[in-house]
Enzyme design. Structure first.
Site, PDB file in Angstrom:
ATOM      1  N   HIS A 118       5.190  -7.269  -0.484  1.00  0.00           N
ATOM      2  CA  HIS A 118       5.092  -8.549  -1.165  1.00  0.00           C
ATOM      3  C   HIS A 118       5.898  -8.520  -2.459  1.00  0.00           C
ATOM      4  O   HIS A 118       6.364  -7.462  -2.908  1.00  0.00           O
ATOM      5  CB  HIS A 118       3.627  -8.863  -1.480  1.00  0.00           C
ATOM      6  N   ASP A 160       0.858  -1.179   0.000  1.00  0.00           N
ATOM      7  CA  ASP A 160       0.000   0.000   0.000  1.00  0.00           C
ATOM      8  C   ASP A 160       0.893   1.226   0.000  1.00  0.00           C
ATOM      9  O   ASP A 160       2.037   1.166   0.457  1.00  0.00           O
ATOM     10  CB  ASP A 160      -0.878   0.026   1.245  1.00  0.00           C
ATOM     11  N   SER A 195       7.501   3.218   5.356  1.00  0.00           N
ATOM     12  CA  SER A 195       8.678   3.833   4.756  1.00  0.00           C
ATOM     13  C   SER A 195       8.516   3.927   3.248  1.00  0.00           C
ATOM     14  O   SER A 195       7.507   4.426   2.771  1.00  0.00           O
ATOM     15  CB  SER A 195       9.931   3.038   5.126  1.00  0.00           C
TER      16      SER A 195
END
Length: 362
Positions: free
Chosen positions: A220, A144, A331
């Site tokens: 991911h 995200d 981050s």
């Protein structure tokens, strides 16, 4: 006569300031000022007003780096591990949810009392159906976040935000041996960028994704690829929010980062997890030897680790959408990869994106 004697110090001794304290106070105050400036810039952006680029000078960068962000991040990490009393969990997590706009309906466990400490809450898992993985496009978002920049790499320079660049070679470090990466030997004298491109007619592309504190903190695999090598750069832990990225040139080269390199069906592929303030902890699930934000480190150094061995000639195979790692808070993820010239991004700078959504395809 029964009164105890009090040992007092002179006024000069009480108010004597050590250089370290002055440095920390000055740096901390300046960092707070920069946060306020970042907030004003964000408000201007929301109103559609283009903000001119104003880069920090060397002394400003040095002053910012004087703040002991690595020490503070380790302290924050320890605080996150403290188990909260059951009665305190809901108020603390609810405040965080309200502040950063967290959608708990997507969480695998919605009950706030389930999370024993802040660290568990930050690293919460999502419901399987919350992030469907796009099967049509070849590269998906690994996390995200917010798209800061994307496009072709030109002249060995990569844009961290519009108009502010960093050196490709400084960011990735020296090229890994061709024997380890299974790549053909590039002609001597070629630029670093051309050495990474292994197939004729291909180009080098990049994409920068900023994870805010309220975002899902796991990342991911963005495609089907094989990870051959890990390079860990200890470094600073400055903020990487868009305002600071617009202010400090080569911000990502200053900060601690973990560079994973390998190859996919079109050639070179890399994913870099960049640390930030309070995000000294970067975890890669298949790499148990990785330890980030260590108290002792040498400035400008890096540590290499190969996933290719006598028992494993291929490296670590990753499938698109497979769990790869996590941040402690939030981050930046930087993708740099090789692809044919007809590769196209399906993005707009500044847009919000979720893990599993398409970044681009052929």
């Amino acid at each position: 006569t029964d009164r105890k004697k009090l040992h007092t110090a002179s006024v000069g001794q009480v108010f004597r300031l050590r250089p370290f304290h002055v440095l920390v106070a000055t740096g901390g105050g300046y960092a707070g000022y920069r946060k306020y400036e970042d907030y004003k810039l964000e408000q201007l952006e929301k109103r559609g007003i283009e903000v001119p680029v104003k880069l920090a000078s060397e002394w400003e960068v040095a002053l910012y780096k004087s703040v002991p962000t690595r020490l503070l991040s380790r302290a924050w990490g320890r605080l996150n591990q403290v188990e909260l009393p059951t009665w305190l969990r809901k108020p603390v997590y609810s405040l965080y949810i309200w502040t950063f706009g967290v959608n708990m309906k997507e969480a695998a466990v919605e009950d706030l009392h389930h999370y024993r400490n802040l660290s568990e809450f930050f690293r919460r898992k999502l419901k399987p159906q919350a992030r469907p993985v796009c099967c049509v496009h070849s590269v998906i978002s690994p996390s995200d976040g917010k798209i800061l920049n994307f496009g072709q790499v030109k002249n060995c320079e990569v844009e961290q935000v519009k108009g502010v660049t960093y050196s490709l070679e400084s960011f990735l470090g020296p090229r890994i041996s061709t024997e380890e990466m299974h790549f053909s030997q590039a002609p001597p004298g070629n630029s670093f960028q051309k050495q990474l491109v292994t197939k004729e007619g291909n180009e080098l592309y990049h994409c920068v994704i900023y994870l805010a504190p309220g975002d899902y903190h796991c990342f991911h695999s963005p495609t089907d690829w094989t990870v051959s090598h890990r390079r860990h750069f200890p470094g600073s832990l400055m903020s990487v929010n868009p305002g600071v990225a617009r202010w400090i040139k080569e911000l990502f080269c200053h900060n601690e980062r973990v560079v994973l390199t390998g190859d996919w069906k079109h050639g070179f592929f890399s994913l870099t997890a960049v640390g930030a303030t309070n995000v000294g902890s970067i975890r890669i699930y298949f790499d148990q030897d990785l330890h980030t934000n260590s108290p002792s480190y040498s400035k400008g150094s890096y540590n290499d680790f190969s996933f290719i061995s006598n028992n494993n000639k291929e490296g670590i195979p990753m499938r698109k959408g497979e769990h790869l790692g996590e941040f402690n808070l939030g981050s930046t993820i930087v993708l740099i990869f090789e692809a044919p010239k007809d590769f196209r991004f399906n993005l707009k700078a500044g847009q919000k994106i979720r893990f599993g959504e398409a970044l681009g395809s052929l």
